[in-house]
Design an enzyme around this catalytic site. Structure first.
Site, PDB file in Angstrom:
ATOM      1  N   CYS A 144       0.800  -1.227   0.000  1.00 29.00           N
ATOM      2  CA  CYS A 144       0.000   0.000   0.000  1.00 29.00           C
ATOM      3  C   CYS A 144       0.833   1.277   0.000  1.00 29.00           C
ATOM      4  O   CYS A 144       0.301   2.346  -0.274  1.00 29.00           O
ATOM      5  CB  CYS A 144      -0.936   0.015   1.210  1.00 29.00           C
ATOM      6  SG  CYS A 144      -2.159  -1.314   1.177  1.00 29.00           S
ATOM      7  N   HIS A 147      -9.166   3.642  -1.743  1.00 32.88           N
ATOM      8  CA  HIS A 147      -7.752   3.265  -1.556  1.00 32.88           C
ATOM      9  C   HIS A 147      -7.261   2.434  -2.738  1.00 32.88           C
ATOM     10  O   HIS A 147      -7.193   1.211  -2.667  1.00 32.88           O
ATOM     11  CB  HIS A 147      -7.614   2.484  -0.248  1.00 32.88           C
ATOM     12  CG  HIS A 147      -6.246   1.971   0.042  1.00 32.88           C
ATOM     13  ND1 HIS A 147      -5.090   2.546  -0.478  1.00 32.88           N
ATOM     14  CD2 HIS A 147      -5.830   0.927   0.807  1.00 32.88           C
ATOM     15  CE1 HIS A 147      -4.044   1.873  -0.034  1.00 32.88           C
ATOM     16  NE2 HIS A 147      -4.472   0.882   0.742  1.00 32.88           N
ATOM     17  N   GLY A 156       0.812  -4.074   4.023  1.00 32.48           N
ATOM     18  CA  GLY A 156       0.541  -5.496   4.173  1.00 32.48           C
ATOM     19  C   GLY A 156       1.816  -6.272   4.416  1.00 32.48           C
ATOM     20  O   GLY A 156       2.873  -5.919   3.887  1.00 32.48           O
TER      21      GLY A 156
END
Length: 416
Positions: free
Chosen positions: A114, A370, A402
């Site tokens: 991310c 997102h 993550g």
């Protein structure tokens, strides 16, 4: 010569204030001269549902050329943060050529889950700082409609024998429930946080605050039944849900039973398509070329933590970054914190003792969406726009990652 000597003295003289050190202007500063993004559109059913990653990149790169007033041949490297598409490197190179960048402009794709978009900014900034290139373009882009970020098999048996390595396989929703359970973050607190995110996004969108960061994108949408393609011009984010209330969020069913009962579609980040871009060079180059200086890149860092609670990554990355520059959270004016889930956002705000009024003033990923590889760049674009509006100086962005990491970046707004 006098100014140059002054800058050298400033760099060599110890400063009692971290703020004065990072706000001092030097010719070798890495600066941002353009920061734009596409609208963020609902994955699988929004404005970009029929626009593949290569087309999205091409369209935003066209806007970079048009908006920057810069000869594309001067851009030496383009770095795109992307999580899900193994062919993104092909798409980036081809899209840049088609958009008007010559074959002398290189291209690369990076992935740190991310935070891939922030990683692209860090990589371009470091390349400029060390003299590897003079001008570079950092981007983040994600076509979540296409998917592709889910593992198609378990890790090998030797890896799975390690419990933390095995935790890297847990779906992100499970890690959100872990955070809620481990740190006693109730569904009520999560829903109240999410309600505020929706409210802030609604206020910002109605007031037109996103207008200077979003560039219009022309594309087509295909009717699922007839196959007819209709031209559209996308101009605004699709995620904000006007009129969202705490009571309405309380009615939504949990999404990750039986793992937990606190996270759901209303207090988790939305599946979204979108892209963002940041043009960077040294201050001396920007002045030479007559480019507007929007902000100074100060630095970025990454830190790790247990994968099972990956969402609280900012609580390890932010202190690490602030310590590097002798700053405290009180020195920060605006904080763009990725709202992967309300559970982690609540924990980070409380654990770091952040002033919630400074955090995501225009709403975050819960309300806006997102697009995985895009968000790290999008936060910079949004944060700088908000800093200009508020006439504030110091912007901090941070992501959870993550598999258990956090990343943070620090910028100084110069449009005051």
């Amino acid at each position: 010569m006098t100014e140059r000597l002054k800058n050298i003295v400033n760099q060599l003289t110890p400063s009692s204030s971290g703020l004065s050190a990072i706000t001092t202007k030097n010719p070798d500063d890495v600066v941002i001269t353009l920061a734009i993004r596409t609208p963020l559109c609902k994955g699988r059913r929004g404005g970009f549902k029929d626009t593949p990653l290569d087309a999205m990149l091409f369209k935003l790169l066209q806007q970079v050329v048009a908006k920057s007033n810069l000869d594309p041949a001067l851009v030496e490297d383009i770095c795109v943060g992307n999580v899900s598409d193994s062919k993104a490197s092909y798409f980036t190179r081809a899209a840049s050529l088609a958009a008007g960048f010559p074959n002398t402009t290189s291209a690369v794709v990076v992935s740190r889950f991310c935070s891939s978009g922030l990683k692209s900014v860090q990589d371009i900034a470091q390349s400029i700082a060390c003299g590897s290139i003079e001008i570079g373009l950092a981007m983040g882009a994600e076509d979540m409609t296409a998917g592709g970020d889910v593992l198609d098999r378990p890790y090998c048996d030797e890896i799975l024998k390690n419990s933390e390595a095995a935790d890297c396989m847990k779906p992100m929703g499970w890690t959100s429930e872990n955070v809620g359970a481990d740190f006693n973050i109730s569904r009520e607190r999560q829903d109240r946080y999410a309600t505020e995110s929706y409210h802030r996004a609604e206020v910002a969108q109605k007031a037109g605050w996103f207008a200077d960061e979003i560039v219009p994108i022309e594309t087509t949408i295909k009717d699922a039944k007839t196959g007819v393609e209709t031209p559209v011009t996308l101009t605004k984010d699709e995620g904000p849900r006007y009129g969202t209330t705490f009571e309405s969020l309380q009615k939504i069913k949990p999404a990750f039973l039986p793992w937990g009962d606190k996270s759901h579609a209303g207090n988790s980040s939305q599946i979204t398509d979108g892209a963002a871009a940041v043009l960077m060079m040294k201050r001396s180059m920007a002045e030479k070329l007559g480019q507007p200086i929007l902000a100074k890149y100060v630095g970025a860092t990454v830190a790790g933590l247990p994968p099972r609670i990956m969402g609280i990554g900012p609580t390890v990355a932010i202190p690490k970054l602030l310590n590097q520059f002798n700053l405290t959270v009180d020195d920060i004016d605006i904080i763009e914190l990725n709202e992967a889930f309300a559970s982690m956002a609540v924990y980070c705000v409380e654990n770091l003792k952040l002033d919630h009024a400074k955090v995501n003033p225009r709403g975050g990923a819960i309300a806006l969406g997102h697009p995985l590889g895009c968000t790290g760049t999008r936060q910079i674009v949004t944060g700088l726009s908000e800093a200009r509006r508020q006439k504030k100086k110091i912007l901090l962005t941070s992501m959870c990652i993550g598999t258990g990491m956090g990343m943070a970046g620090l910028f100084v707004n110069e449009q005051i």
